[in-house]
Design a protein around this motif. Structure first.
Motif, PDB file in Angstrom:
ATOM      1  N   ARG A 101      15.101   4.845  -4.175  1.00 30.99           N
ATOM      2  CA  ARG A 101      13.852   4.892  -3.420  1.00 30.99           C
ATOM      3  C   ARG A 101      13.421   3.470  -3.110  1.00 30.99           C
ATOM      4  O   ARG A 101      13.389   2.614  -3.988  1.00 30.99           O
ATOM      5  N   GLY A 102      13.128   3.207  -1.847  1.00 26.22           N
ATOM      6  CA  GLY A 102      12.703   1.883  -1.443  1.00 26.22           C
ATOM      7  C   GLY A 102      11.328   1.920  -0.789  1.00 26.22           C
ATOM      8  O   GLY A 102      11.012   2.843  -0.035  1.00 26.22           O
ATOM      9  N   THR A 103      10.509   0.917  -1.105  1.00 26.14           N
ATOM     10  CA  THR A 103       9.184   0.794  -0.515  1.00 26.14           C
ATOM     11  C   THR A 103       8.977  -0.646  -0.068  1.00 26.14           C
ATOM     12  O   THR A 103       9.232  -1.576  -0.831  1.00 26.14           O
ATOM     13  N   LEU A 104       8.549  -0.813   1.169  1.00 23.97           N
ATOM     14  CA  LEU A 104       8.119  -2.122   1.658  1.00 23.97           C
ATOM     15  C   LEU A 104       6.673  -1.984   2.087  1.00 23.97           C
ATOM     16  O   LEU A 104       6.300  -0.994   2.726  1.00 23.97           O
ATOM     17  N   PHE A 105       5.848  -2.951   1.696  1.00 18.22           N
ATOM     18  CA  PHE A 105       4.483  -2.922   2.236  1.00 18.22           C
ATOM     19  C   PHE A 105       3.963  -4.332   2.442  1.00 18.22           C
ATOM     20  O   PHE A 105       4.439  -5.300   1.842  1.00 18.22           O
TER      21      PHE A 105
END
Length: 230
Positions: free
Chosen positions: A61-65
């Motif tokens: 799972r990848g998250t960029l913010f």
């Protein structure tokens, strides 16, 4: 041109064995020729082929913010995803990679390029034996073919980042802005491919695209992140 068939001598095995060997030689030659042609066509006209059989793959799972105020650097968070049927990581899954990308590199820049490349140079720690690739503390970052600065690795998200990640926990795959906070985000499943101890890559499985920023587009939705050590 297809390869010519080279006769195979049957020695003392008799005519039947000779015919079988000749047929086998022809079959192998044609397969070799077709595989070469297919590779040329794939590299010219088709998308990237699957990873070689020696590479290991998994889903993460990848998250960029990108915060709307304060430290305006894109954050990248990667964590194990578990089984393919699980819509979300387990609640206690820790992030195995937390990175601050270079300031000035916006989400729209990443989306437009469709890929970013992170490079670790062995000369930075010449006396130390190389450890796990993703444990490297800093990276040179390239986007759209140009060097854009350094990324820094951290051990864990901050409390404020943890709050954002908790708000995004219900998001299986998507991009947008958090209500009120104005935080721009992209979140989804990535295929993790380990090509060697010095090369890994992550490829977004659901094309999403970064939310529009200042009237700009979100690209075609694809994203690949490459890590390599030289």
């Amino acid at each position: 041109m297809p390869p010519a068939v080279v006769p195979v001598e049957d020695g003392c095995a008799g005519a039947g064995a000779g015919d079988e060997a000749t047929y086998y030689s022809c079959h192998v030659a044609w397969l070799t020729w077709w595989n070469n042609v297919r590779c040329v066509l794939a590299s010219t006209f088709l998308p990237c082929p699957p990873a070689p059989a020696t590479a290991k793959s998994a889903t993460v799972r990848g998250t960029l913010f990108l915060p709307s105020t304060g430290d305006r650097r894109v954050r990248l968070f990667l964590q194990d995803h578990g089984g393919a049927a699980d819509p979300q990581p387990a609640a206690d899954d820790e992030h195995f990679l937390v990175l601050d990308l270079p300031s000035g590199l916006g989400g729209a820049d990443i989306a437009a390029a469709g890929r970013i490349v992170l490079e670790y140079q062995r000369r930075w720690t010449p006396a130390a034996a190389p450890g796990a690739l993703l444990a490297s503390p800093k990276w040179l970052v390239y986007c759209n073919g140009r060097r854009v600065g350094y990324a820094a690795r951290r051990e864990a998200p901050s409390d404020a980042e943890g709050w954002v990640l908790e708000k995004l926990r219900a998001v299986t795959a998507g991009a947008g802005r958090l209500p009120g906070g104005g935080v721009e985000y992209l979140r989804g499943r990535f295929e993790r491919i380990v090509g060697s101890p010095d090369a890994e890559s992550f490829h977004l499985l659901e094309p999403i695209g970064w939310p529009e920023v200042n009237g700009g587009g979100g690209g075609d939705g694809g994203l690949s992140i490459f890590f390599h050590r030289i």
